[in-house]
Design a protein around this motif. Structure first.
Motif, mmCIF file in Angstrom:
data_model
loop_
_atom_site.group_PDB
_atom_site.id
_atom_site.type_symbol
_atom_site.label_atom_id
_atom_site.label_comp_id
_atom_site.label_asym_id
_atom_site.label_seq_id
_atom_site.Cartn_x
_atom_site.Cartn_y
_atom_site.Cartn_z
ATOM 1 N N LEU A 1 -0.610 -4.021 -5.724
ATOM 2 C CA LEU A 1 -0.337 -2.686 -5.211
ATOM 3 C C LEU A 1 -1.660 -1.965 -4.996
ATOM 4 C CD1 LEU A 1 2.422 -3.377 -6.807
ATOM 5 C CD2 LEU A 1 2.778 -0.911 -6.735
ATOM 6 N N LEU A 2 -1.770 -1.258 -3.889
ATOM 7 C CA LEU A 2 -2.924 -0.430 -3.597
ATOM 8 C C LEU A 2 -2.405 0.986 -3.410
ATOM 9 C CD1 LEU A 2 -6.000 -0.607 -3.079
ATOM 10 C CD2 LEU A 2 -5.459 -0.690 -0.636
ATOM 11 N N VAL A 3 -2.717 1.850 -4.372
ATOM 12 C CA VAL A 3 -2.161 3.208 -4.386
ATOM 13 C C VAL A 3 -3.264 4.217 -4.140
ATOM 14 C CG1 VAL A 3 -0.904 4.916 -5.744
ATOM 15 C CG2 VAL A 3 -0.381 2.473 -6.015
ATOM 16 N N HIS A 4 -3.077 5.049 -3.133
ATOM 17 C CA HIS A 4 -3.954 6.190 -2.887
ATOM 18 C C HIS A 4 -3.237 7.426 -3.409
ATOM 19 C CE1 HIS A 4 -6.479 4.203 0.548
ATOM 20 N NE2 HIS A 4 -6.637 3.635 -0.638
ATOM 21 N N ARG B 1 5.292 11.697 -4.222
ATOM 22 C CA ARG B 1 5.955 11.997 -2.956
ATOM 23 C C ARG B 1 5.121 11.502 -1.782
ATOM 24 N NH1 ARG B 1 11.024 13.350 -4.750
ATOM 25 N NH2 ARG B 1 10.810 14.622 -6.627
ATOM 26 N N VAL B 2 5.810 10.949 -0.776
ATOM 27 C CA VAL B 2 5.112 10.481 0.417
ATOM 28 C C VAL B 2 5.296 11.437 1.588
ATOM 29 C CG1 VAL B 2 5.205 8.063 -0.240
ATOM 30 C CG2 VAL B 2 7.079 9.044 1.079
ATOM 31 N N ALA B 3 6.101 12.482 1.398
ATOM 32 C CA ALA B 3 6.304 13.510 2.419
ATOM 33 C C ALA B 3 6.919 14.727 1.750
ATOM 34 C CB ALA B 3 7.218 13.004 3.539
ATOM 35 N N ALA B 4 6.821 15.863 2.423
ATOM 36 C CA ALA B 4 7.440 17.088 1.915
ATOM 37 C C ALA B 4 8.935 17.080 2.218
ATOM 38 C CB ALA B 4 6.763 18.297 2.540
ATOM 39 N N ALA B 5 9.629 18.058 1.691
ATOM 40 C CA ALA B 5 11.084 18.131 1.879
ATOM 41 C C ALA B 5 11.458 18.264 3.349
ATOM 42 C CB ALA B 5 11.648 19.297 1.077
ATOM 43 N N LYS C 1 0.832 -1.194 0.000
ATOM 44 C CA LYS C 1 0.000 0.000 0.000
ATOM 45 C C LYS C 1 0.871 1.250 0.000
ATOM 46 C CE LYS C 1 -3.209 2.739 2.710
ATOM 47 N NZ LYS C 1 -2.206 3.822 2.860
ATOM 48 N N VAL C 2 0.498 2.201 -0.873
ATOM 49 C CA VAL C 2 1.226 3.463 -1.000
ATOM 50 C C VAL C 2 0.222 4.610 -1.006
ATOM 51 C CG1 VAL C 2 2.734 4.857 -2.466
ATOM 52 C CG2 VAL C 2 3.067 2.377 -2.347
#
Length: 353
Positions: free
Chosen positions: A298-301, A165-169, A157-158
């Protein structure tokens, strides 16, 4: 396969009852959950049974024991085809024949080496009928899939922005996706047997990995929460548990597996009766499972947002050229508020040619 007609018997209602009985069995077990009814010719229930887990009598045996001599001439309604092999318990098909059961109705054919009970019953002169039943199929879907794979089924899962991106800088990540997507993520946790993260994610985020509703209340079905890796977690961690064992808290079981080998992880989970796994860890864990060929889905949000910088959703998969790109089949697309949910299946290289 067909048997004689059943007069005045609602098979769907009978199987609904059998599914409810099966639900009394353990949610995590190497064996499937199975329920059984023995019905008199007028459709009344003579006896009921369910499987209580590995090493205990199967559902059919439990129902036969409860019925005693009254089992003769009944119809057995079972969620799963009766087994035909000698394991820790005798074959259920033979027990049904010996008890004088006149007919067997089952909802799902057994896809494993234990199958063949229907043929054994027919050879003994017992009427056999397969009656498709959606709830019975759902009941054993994860078990059947894991039996075919020889290991638990793995979903990665993503949750990411449109640019992956999964987070900001600066490291902030709450919240990339919408409340609707987060609610669905919690629902998905109730549908799997185990949620897995690495020690890096456990140390950085201190997640609970529980399934909760929109009011932050625990949902009835909780997954086994699994941490993978050698590093210790502080005692204050919500996922702290003893070495190579599990801890039970008010939020459910926690298991710390001190290994980096995905094969060992899945073998340990299979021994605990886990048939489905949700990977929610960071890139290191995901890359290890992917490179081992152990990601089935894969499960992508996907959130309609751009960051332009920050950690990426997909780790280094060891792909150096476009010809080697991992290709995925888009199985399903759903909208979750402003976000999209993509369900994808890795396409094996042999299917690309």
């Amino acid at each position: 396969m067909t048997g004689p007609p059943l007069v005045g018997v609602d098979l769907d209602a009978a199987l609904d009852r059998a599914v409810a009985l099966a639900g009394r069995g353990p949610a995590r077990d190497r064996n499937p959950r199975v329920g059984c009814l023995l019905l008199a010719p007028d459709g009344s229930i003579v006896a009921e049974g369910h499987h209580g887990g590995v090493g205990t009598p199967h559902a059919e045996a439990t129902a036969l024991a409860a019925a005693g001599p009254s089992a003769r001439g009944t119809t057995a309604v079972v969620t799963l085809e009766p087994c035909s092999h000698h394991g820790r318990t005798p074959p259920c098909a033979e027990a049904l024949v010996a008890a004088g059961v006149a007919q067997v109705v089952y909802a799902v054919a057994d896809p494993t080496h234990a199958g063949g009970g229907a043929a054994l019953l027919e050879a003994a002169g017992v009427g056999v009928r397969e009656h498709r039943h959606t709830a019975s199929e759902r009941l054993v879907a994860d078990w059947a899939r894991a039996a075919a794979l020889g290991r638990p089924h793995v979903t990665w899962k993503v949750a990411s922005t449109l640019d992956g991106r999964v987070a900001a800088a600066d490291g902030t990540s709450r919240w990339i996706t919408s409340p609707q997507a987060r609610a669905e993520a919690h629902r998905v946790r109730t549908q799997v047997a185990a949620v897995v993260v690495g020690t890096g994610t456990a140390l950085a985020d201190d997640p609970s990995l529980t399934a909760r509703d929109h009011r932050d209340r625990l949902l009835p079905d909780q997954p086994l929460r699994v941490v993978v890796g050698h590093r210790d977690l502080p005692a204050s961690s919500r996922l702290a548990g003893p070495d190579a064992g599990d801890a039970t808290t008010t939020e459910g079981e926690v298991l710390h597996l001190r290994t980096h080998d995905p094969v060992q992880v899945l073998a340990a989970l299979r021994e605990r009766g886990v048939h489905s796994v949700l990977l929610e860890g960071g890139p290191t864990l995901a890359a290890a499972f992917w490179r081992a060929g152990l990601v089935d889905e894969l499960l992508v949000h996907l959130a309609p947002a751009l960051l332009g910088a920050g950690p990426g959703a997909v780790p280094d998969l060891g792909i150096g050229t476009i010809a080697d790109a991992a290709r995925l089949e888009l199985v399903e697309v759903d909208r979750l508020g402003p976000d999209l949910q993509l369900r994808l299946r890795p396409i094996p290289p042999e299917e690309l040619h």
